[in-house]
Design a protein around this motif. Structure first.
Motif, PDB file in Angstrom:
ATOM      1  N   HIS A  46       1.430   2.739  13.970  1.00 63.26           N
ATOM      2  CA  HIS A  46       1.269   3.586  12.787  1.00 63.26           C
ATOM      3  C   HIS A  46      -0.182   4.067  12.646  1.00 63.26           C
ATOM      4  O   HIS A  46      -0.592   4.507  11.588  1.00 63.26           O
ATOM      5  CB  HIS A  46       1.761   2.876  11.526  1.00 63.26           C
ATOM      6  CG  HIS A  46       1.118   1.543  11.270  1.00 63.26           C
ATOM      7  ND1 HIS A  46       1.706   0.354  11.610  1.00 63.26           N
ATOM      8  CD2 HIS A  46      -0.083   1.215  10.737  1.00 63.26           C
ATOM      9  CE1 HIS A  46       0.900  -0.639  11.270  1.00 63.26           C
ATOM     10  NE2 HIS A  46      -0.192  -0.140  10.751  1.00 63.26           N
ATOM     11  N   ARG A  77      -2.754   4.481  -2.598  1.00 64.51           N
ATOM     12  CA  ARG A  77      -1.455   4.601  -1.944  1.00 64.51           C
ATOM     13  C   ARG A  77      -1.596   5.326  -0.609  1.00 64.51           C
ATOM     14  O   ARG A  77      -2.304   6.321  -0.503  1.00 64.51           O
ATOM     15  CB  ARG A  77      -0.514   5.372  -2.853  1.00 64.51           C
ATOM     16  CG  ARG A  77       0.878   5.520  -2.292  1.00 64.51           C
ATOM     17  CD  ARG A  77       1.781   6.078  -3.364  1.00 64.51           C
ATOM     18  NE  ARG A  77       3.131   6.290  -2.880  1.00 64.51           N
ATOM     19  CZ  ARG A  77       4.119   6.741  -3.637  1.00 64.51           C
ATOM     20  NH1 ARG A  77       3.891   7.005  -4.897  1.00 64.51           N
ATOM     21  NH2 ARG A  77       5.324   6.917  -3.137  1.00 64.51           N
ATOM     22  N   LYS A 121       4.708  12.568   7.991  1.00 62.75           N
ATOM     23  CA  LYS A 121       6.143  12.805   8.210  1.00 62.75           C
ATOM     24  C   LYS A 121       6.576  12.649   9.670  1.00 62.75           C
ATOM     25  O   LYS A 121       7.572  12.013   9.966  1.00 62.75           O
ATOM     26  CB  LYS A 121       6.501  14.222   7.747  1.00 62.75           C
ATOM     27  CG  LYS A 121       6.851  14.302   6.285  1.00 62.75           C
ATOM     28  CD  LYS A 121       7.445  15.644   5.922  1.00 62.75           C
ATOM     29  CE  LYS A 121       6.368  16.583   5.437  1.00 62.75           C
ATOM     30  NZ  LYS A 121       6.892  17.839   4.867  1.00 62.75           N
ATOM     31  N   GLU A 122       5.847  13.272  10.573  1.00 59.18           N
ATOM     32  CA  GLU A 122       6.308  13.325  11.962  1.00 59.18           C
ATOM     33  C   GLU A 122       5.857  12.123  12.783  1.00 59.18           C
ATOM     34  O   GLU A 122       6.596  11.610  13.606  1.00 59.18           O
ATOM     35  CB  GLU A 122       5.824  14.626  12.631  1.00 59.18           C
ATOM     36  CG  GLU A 122       6.414  15.875  11.994  1.00 59.18           C
ATOM     37  CD  GLU A 122       7.940  15.846  11.905  1.00 59.18           C
ATOM     38  OE1 GLU A 122       8.591  15.380  12.866  1.00 59.18           O
ATOM     39  OE2 GLU A 122       8.482  16.266  10.867  1.00 59.18           O
ATOM     40  N   THR A 123       4.625  11.670  12.567  1.00 60.68           N
ATOM     41  CA  THR A 123       4.097  10.577  13.395  1.00 60.68           C
ATOM     42  C   THR A 123       4.265   9.215  12.747  1.00 60.68           C
ATOM     43  O   THR A 123       4.202   8.186  13.424  1.00 60.68           O
ATOM     44  CB  THR A 123       2.600  10.755  13.667  1.00 60.68           C
ATOM     45  OG1 THR A 123       1.905  10.639  12.410  1.00 60.68           O
ATOM     46  CG2 THR A 123       2.313  12.117  14.282  1.00 60.68           C
ATOM     47  N   GLY A 124       4.441   9.190  11.417  1.00 61.90           N
ATOM     48  CA  GLY A 124       4.494   7.903  10.725  1.00 61.90           C
ATOM     49  C   GLY A 124       3.135   7.249  10.570  1.00 61.90           C
ATOM     50  O   GLY A 124       3.057   6.069  10.226  1.00 61.90           O
ATOM     51  N   ALA A 125       2.064   8.016  10.797  1.00 65.04           N
ATOM     52  CA  ALA A 125       0.727   7.445  10.581  1.00 65.04           C
ATOM     53  C   ALA A 125       0.619   6.999   9.127  1.00 65.04           C
ATOM     54  O   ALA A 125       0.947   7.754   8.215  1.00 65.04           O
ATOM     55  CB  ALA A 125      -0.342   8.487  10.902  1.00 65.04           C
ATOM     56  N   MET A 126       0.221   5.752   8.934  1.00 65.83           N
ATOM     57  CA  MET A 126       0.141   5.208   7.568  1.00 65.83           C
ATOM     58  C   MET A 126      -0.726   3.962   7.574  1.00 65.83           C
ATOM     59  O   MET A 126      -1.050   3.420   8.624  1.00 65.83           O
ATOM     60  CB  MET A 126       1.547   4.867   7.054  1.00 65.83           C
ATOM     61  CG  MET A 126       2.298   3.822   7.871  1.00 65.83           C
ATOM     62  SD  MET A 126       3.910   3.408   7.164  1.00 65.83           S
ATOM     63  CE  MET A 126       5.022   3.710   8.532  1.00 65.83           C
ATOM     64  N   LYS A 127      -1.084   3.536   6.363  1.00 66.82           N
ATOM     65  CA  LYS A 127      -1.845   2.302   6.219  1.00 66.82           C
ATOM     66  C   LYS A 127      -1.041   1.367   5.334  1.00 66.82           C
ATOM     67  O   LYS A 127      -1.238   1.321   4.124  1.00 66.82           O
ATOM     68  CB  LYS A 127      -3.215   2.602   5.618  1.00 66.82           C
ATOM     69  CG  LYS A 127      -4.147   1.413   5.689  1.00 66.82           C
ATOM     70  CD  LYS A 127      -5.604   1.798   5.488  1.00 66.82           C
ATOM     71  CE  LYS A 127      -6.478   0.592   5.799  1.00 66.82           C
ATOM     72  NZ  LYS A 127      -7.879   0.895   5.862  1.00 66.82           N
ATOM     73  N   PRO A 128      -0.102   0.623   5.929  1.00 69.30           N
ATOM     74  CA  PRO A 128       0.784  -0.188   5.100  1.00 69.30           C
ATOM     75  C   PRO A 128       0.082  -1.374   4.445  1.00 69.30           C
ATOM     76  O   PRO A 128       0.541  -1.879   3.431  1.00 69.30           O
ATOM     77  CB  PRO A 128       1.872  -0.673   6.063  1.00 69.30           C
ATOM     78  CG  PRO A 128       1.441  -0.320   7.434  1.00 69.30           C
ATOM     79  CD  PRO A 128       0.220   0.534   7.360  1.00 69.30           C
ATOM     80  N   ASN A 171       0.796  -1.224   0.000  1.00 69.01           N
ATOM     81  CA  ASN A 171       0.000   0.000   0.000  1.00 69.01           C
ATOM     82  C   ASN A 171       0.825   1.267   0.000  1.00 69.01           C
ATOM     83  O   ASN A 171       0.320   2.328  -0.317  1.00 69.01           O
ATOM     84  CB  ASN A 171      -0.870   0.081   1.259  1.00 69.01           C
ATOM     85  CG  ASN A 171      -2.030  -0.842   1.202  1.00 69.01           C
ATOM     86  OD1 ASN A 171      -1.983  -1.816   0.479  1.00 69.01           O
ATOM     87  ND2 ASN A 171      -3.052  -0.536   1.956  1.00 69.01           N
ATOM     88  N   LEU A 172       2.087   1.158   0.420  1.00 72.99           N
ATOM     89  CA  LEU A 172       2.899   2.360   0.506  1.00 72.99           C
ATOM     90  C   LEU A 172       3.396   2.783  -0.870  1.00 72.99           C
ATOM     91  O   LEU A 172       4.133   3.748  -0.997  1.00 72.99           O
ATOM     92  CB  LEU A 172       4.072   2.137   1.464  1.00 72.99           C
ATOM     93  CG  LEU A 172       3.650   1.724   2.882  1.00 72.99           C
ATOM     94  CD1 LEU A 172       4.864   1.394   3.725  1.00 72.99           C
ATOM     95  CD2 LEU A 172       2.843   2.820   3.548  1.00 72.99           C
ATOM     96  N   PRO A 229       2.995   7.911   4.297  1.00 72.42           N
ATOM     97  CA  PRO A 229       3.233   8.040   5.737  1.00 72.42           C
ATOM     98  C   PRO A 229       3.313   9.508   6.146  1.00 72.42           C
ATOM     99  O   PRO A 229       3.931  10.323   5.449  1.00 72.42           O
ATOM    100  CB  PRO A 229       4.585   7.351   5.949  1.00 72.42           C
ATOM    101  CG  PRO A 229       4.785   6.497   4.751  1.00 72.42           C
ATOM    102  CD  PRO A 229       4.068   7.169   3.624  1.00 72.42           C
ATOM    103  N   LYS A 289      10.037   7.697  10.182  1.00 74.03           N
ATOM    104  CA  LYS A 289       9.784   7.741  11.623  1.00 74.03           C
ATOM    105  C   LYS A 289       8.361   7.306  11.938  1.00 74.03           C
ATOM    106  O   LYS A 289       7.431   7.641  11.201  1.00 74.03           O
ATOM    107  CB  LYS A 289       9.940   9.178  12.136  1.00 74.03           C
ATOM    108  CG  LYS A 289      11.285   9.800  11.903  1.00 74.03           C
ATOM    109  CD  LYS A 289      11.235  11.294  12.231  1.00 74.03           C
ATOM    110  CE  LYS A 289      12.537  11.974  11.813  1.00 74.03           C
ATOM    111  NZ  LYS A 289      12.434  13.433  11.840  1.00 74.03           N
ATOM    112  N   TYR A 319      12.003   1.617  -0.176  1.00 78.72           N
ATOM    113  CA  TYR A 319      10.674   1.095   0.108  1.00 78.72           C
ATOM    114  C   TYR A 319      10.722   0.037   1.212  1.00 78.72           C
ATOM    115  O   TYR A 319       9.885   0.025   2.123  1.00 78.72           O
ATOM    116  CB  TYR A 319      10.041   0.505  -1.164  1.00 78.72           C
ATOM    117  CG  TYR A 319       8.631   0.089  -0.909  1.00 78.72           C
ATOM    118  CD1 TYR A 319       7.595   1.005  -0.965  1.00 78.72           C
ATOM    119  CD2 TYR A 319       8.333  -1.220  -0.524  1.00 78.72           C
ATOM    120  CE1 TYR A 319       6.305   0.646  -0.667  1.00 78.72           C
ATOM    121  CE2 TYR A 319       7.051  -1.597  -0.218  1.00 78.72           C
ATOM    122  CZ  TYR A 319       6.030  -0.666  -0.299  1.00 78.72           C
ATOM    123  OH  TYR A 319       4.757  -1.025   0.021  1.00 78.72           O
TER     124      TYR A 319
END
Lengths: 160, 334, 455
Positions: free
Chosen positions: C417, B169, B174-181, B19-20, B172, C178, C338
């Protein structure tokens, strides 16, 4: 470069070719004759994918010069099925799901065939010994061992 | 000096897909004049069995036996786009695209059958054997063979469908890294038993008992192939494999199968495979990607078992006899 | 293999006809009869063989290249250098906007790893190509090289790759990806025990039995058909189109029957140069890696270093976890930025931990570029995480399996995350492992469920 004549039987048919001296049997079979069932996995005798049977013995075709095969009887996996009916080993490989990518399969079947030709009822250890020159990266070998044992059982049942 | 036994456990999860990076795959499905179905893809079969699995998924969705489906894949002149076969995405992404395409084709098929049977398409169902029946009145039926002929030569309909599966897609933060991998995860737990020779440092893996949760075993025999082979690769990674044995020193890298070590057929651990199925919300018939994660838990399980056996930690892979002997020597010196 | 249908039976319908059936594989009859066609099973009249001249140095400036003797060698048809490649500097993931372009198809002015391709020789036979390759004369000025990731990150280290300007990949988040969740320092401050440990791996080769390669045939209509064992058809086609500055409509890729991949065939390395060779000679070309090239030239799984610092309570709860991961990309990015990022999304593993800090670095060194492999970005991390779990359990005197139950993630738990956990099944895997391995755990763990607490 001077060409060398070479004649042998391949899966029962006569073949005659002019080859460059030093050509391996693997390249002669694949490039000149068009039997691509032996595979070139390493071209240095370490993976077994090119295995063929020459006069009843298991041989690495990548380390065998074609000109040394004059007059020989060569068997490849392509020649195992008879009249469209698979050899029991081929059937067993299918039934046990012993192929994944399939690249090592022809070499494995050659090694197994020579084993069963000499030792119709092999032990597990004998099967392992027979396959130990052949690399498989997908299966973890166990399904291939099972396939050979299954083919041996099928043979002995047919003989009985 | 003795042979010492130990056992270790490890538990893992693994994401399906990438997903990234954005993760699309497309599929096309169409019927031939006699009611066989073609699936057209550009996905690659690496040996894991993509072609067979896509045939089964298409067959299930259309409602025909698998042997009436042919998969034509990996020709860029004919197959619509697929991101590729990696990241445990093949079955999940391509499978979803095939389902969507097959549903669209099935709908046209049912509409043509409805015209032939003079009923509503919504009143029809398939029997999975190649026939379309009126629900509640199965004596009123038509074969898919006849439906396809009608569509091609009488009704002028194309029994076909388009499928597209895209997980947007995830960027992420930038600061927290919140993402849905990933949208779904496969799981595993492995218990390994080893013997360690404290004189030679040699490790023998006696048994590995692997439990894998993979969403849905679409074809159990093919799942078994992947899991057995993966379990072997995990053990191989744990104990043998490296292209740079003295990393970061660049020397001594193996260049062939004699120097690059892997267990052969005579070195196999007794291997048990148990499969659980918790269908994923967005997987094709609930499937997740099992192909990669199946090789992961054996590595730490073996490492932990080695510690259990001889009381030294090898935190550098692979766990070679040399490393074990050096650690035992250091332990004895302390 | 045994399917345990009793788990999750309440959320699964087993009413399918074709799915769940052990149907025979449609490709197996081809495999067992030797009829399956892999890319190398196709050959064309007049086919040329491509061999690479490779750098013998880890890091060097190229002063000059003399191909004159090679060109005169009998059977040689064409010799290619960097100037022949229309768009020589590329990177694979540019298609999903992960730049910068940082790698040369054929080295131009510099080599950055031992084995890097410098000159391509096309000849009538494999032997002629090999002999001619040995006659290419390259004058190198050897430069200092760096192999250790920590050395590479120090100020003053030799610069591996000028396209990056520093020895790490620059994410939008800075020198690393990060993840920040909770307050990790407060977590450590309140923990009963702290354990910091370091884990290391070295590169691992995919070692497929079929080596990487392709066969290219120029068609009569100005198109090129490329038979390839790539794992990604359009990735390869689109990158080739960029590198050769050739419309994608001129390219036809045929593949999909691969003799093992495991991630090793997702790079776009052999196809562009082989197609260029076919274009410039008008002849079919094959470029197939030798076993040695597959082992030491094709991208391996990256070496990784993983440092884990945990705060744990005597009752078994992990209250803080800090992970610093280093991925050794080698000299070029390929897929490694990646992979390092995927690691950031994977830590702290399948456990619910309230305070998490993750930094993952993608580091450049003068070694074979690494890339994807089965378990990309995760496999080595899982080794580190799960050995660390074992150490933590022993540190607090707890059974390692019970320790994992205490921390296992369940539906609804927030991950570091910031995605809520869905479809968890770790607990059930461990319960079944406890049963099959005869590794008993307390009844309360066997009664647990991955379903949301209270559901």
């Amino acid at each position: 470069m001077a060409k060398v004549p070479v004649q042998f039987t391949l899966n029962g048919s006569e073949k005659a070719e002019f080859i460059d001296s030093g050509t391996t049997l693997l390249n002669a079979l694949r490039d000149k004759i068009g039997d691509t069932s032996p595979k070139g996995g390493c071209h240095q005798g370490t993976c077994g994918a090119c295995s063929v049977i020459i006069d009843g013995e298991l041989r690495l075709s990548c380390l065998t010069l074609a000109e040394t095969c004059d007059g020989a009887a060569i068997t490849t996996t392509l020649g195992l099925a008879e009249g469209g009916v698979m050899h029991p080993l081929q059937r067993a490989f299918l039934d046990t799901f012993a192929t994944q990518c399939g690249f090592c399969t022809p070499g494995m079947i050659m090694a197994a065939k020579v084993l069963l030709d000499h030792t119709p009822n092999p032990s597990r250890d004998e099967v392992i010994e027979a396959l130990s020159g052949n690399i498989c990266r997908c299966t973890g070998y166990e399904p291939i061992i099972q396939a050979v044992l299954r083919a041996a059982r099928a043979n002995s049942q047919n003989a009985a | 000096m003795a042979i010492r036994r130990g056992r270790g456990v490890a538990a893992i999860n693994y994401p399906t897909g990438m997903n990234l990076g954005g993760d699309p795959t497309q599929a096309l499905v169409h019927s031939t004049p006699t009611g066989n179905f073609m699936v057209t893809l550009s996905s690659v079969d690496l040996g894991q069995g993509m072609k067979q699995i896509m045939a089964q998924i298409c067959a299930e969705t259309i409602g025909v036996p698998t042997d009436r489906v042919v998969v034509d894949t990996a020709d860029t002149d004919t197959g619509p786009h697929c991101m590729g076969t990696f990241a445990s995405r093949g079955t999940h992404r391509a499978g979803n695209a095939v389902i969507q395409a097959a549903r669209e084709a099935r709908q046209v098929m049912l509409e043509v059958a409805a015209e032939e049977l003079e009923v509503n398409a919504s009143d029809l169902e398939t029997d999975g054997q190649g026939n379309i029946l009126v629900k509640g009145a199965p004596q009123k039926s038509i074969s898919i063979f006849d439906v396809a002929l009608s569509a091609h030569f009488k009704r002028g309909r194309s029994i076909s469908g388009r499928g597209m599966f895209l997980i947007p897609r995830s960027y992420p933060e930038k600061e927290t890294g919140a993402m849905k991998p990933s949208t779904c995860y496969a799981h595993a737990c492995t218990v390994a038993e080893v013997e360690v020779d404290d004189e030679t440092g040699e490790v023998t893996v006696l048994t590995v008992k692997n439990v894998f949760e993979i969403g849905r075993a679409l074809n159990p025999k093919m799942v078994e192939q992947q899991l057995v082979g993966g379990s072997w690769m995990g053990i191989s990674h744990a104990l043998y494999e490296t292209t740079e044995p003295y990393y970061p020193n660049r020397d001594h890298g193996g260049t062939d199968f004699n120097q690059y070590l892997m267990p052969g057929p005579g070195d196999l651990a007794e291997t048990k495979i148990i499969v659980l199925e918790r269908p994923s919300a967005d997987g094709p018939y609930g499937a997740k990607g099992p192909g990669e994660m199946c090789a992961n838990p054996q590595i730490p399980a073996v490492a932990n078992a080695v510690f259990d056996a001889v009381g030294v930690r090898i935190d550098t892979l692979p766990i070679t006899p040399e490393r074990i002997l050096r650690a035992l020597k250091a332990q004895a010196a302390n | 293999m045994e399917l345990r249908k009793n788990y999750f039976a309440d959320v699964r319908k087993d009413d399918l006809h074709e799915i769940g059936q052990p149907r025979p594989r449609s490709d197996s009859p081809g495999h067992v009869t030797g009829k399956t066609a892999y890319f190398a099973d196709r050959s064309f009249p007049g086919m040329l063989h491509l061999k690479m001249v490779r750098s013998p140095h880890h890091h060097a400036r190229i002063r000059s290249i003399d191909t004159s003797e090679a060109e005169k060698h009998p059977g040689v048809v064409r010799v290619l250098t960097a100037k022949d490649v229309p768009h020589n500097v590329y990177t694979i993931l540019i298609l999903i906007q992960i730049g910068p372009e940082d790698e040369t198809v054929l080295a131009d002015g510099k080599v950055r790893w031992k084995g890097e391709a410098v000159v391509a020789v096309l000849a009538e036979t494999e032997r002629a190509a090999q002999e001619a390759a040995a006659k290419v004369r390259i004058d190198y000025e050897v430069l200092p090289a760096v192999f250790d990731m920590e050395e590479a990150l120090k100020p003053g280290a030799p610069l591996v790759n000028e396209y990056h300007g520093q020895n790490y990949y620059l994410y939008d988040s800075g020198e690393c990806r990060k993840v920040r969740f909770g307050d990790v320092e407060a977590g450590f401050a309140g923990a009963d025990h702290i354990l910091e440990q370091s884990y290391q791996s070295s590169p691992i080769e995919h070692a497929p039995t079929e080596t990487t390669g392709c066969v290219v045939a120029p068609e009569g209509n100005d198109r090129f058909t490329c038979y390839t064992n790539t794992q990604a058809m359009f990735f390869t086609l689109d990158n080739t189109s960029i590198i050769l500055q050739m419309p994608g409509s001129k390219l036809h890729f045929v593949g999909g029957t691969v003799g093992g991949g495991f991630g090793g065939k997702v790079d776009v390395i052999v196809e562009p140069i082989a197609i260029l060779g076919a274009k410039l000679t008008g002849r079919p070309v094959c470029f197939i890696y030798s076993r040695e090239e597959e082992m030491q030239i094709s991208s391996p799984r990256a070496a990784e270093k993983v440092v884990i610092k945990d705060g744990v309570m005597t009752d078994g709860r992990i209250v803080a976890r800090k992970v610093t991961g280093y991925t050794d990309a080698g000299a070029y990015s390929r897929h490694s930025p990646y992979g390092a990022q995927k690691g950031a999304g994977h830590y702290p593993g399948p456990y619910t931990i309230p305070n998490v800090w993750i930094d993952t670095y993608c580091v450049y060194t003068n070694r074979t570029p690494s890339s994807a492999m089965r378990g990309f970005g995760v496999t080595i991390g899982d080794f580190a995480l799960e050995v660390q779990m074992d150490k933590l359990a022993r540190l607090i005197g707890m059974d390692p399996l019970e320790f994992r139950f205490i921390n296992a993630y369940r539906d609804g738990d927030m991950k570091a995350h910031r995605q809520p956990t869905e479809g968890a099944a770790l607990i059930e895997c461990m319960q079944e492992a406890s049963r099959v391995a005869n590794w008993p755990v307390a009844e309360k763990y066997m009664a647990m469920s991955s379903y949301a607490k209270g559901a």
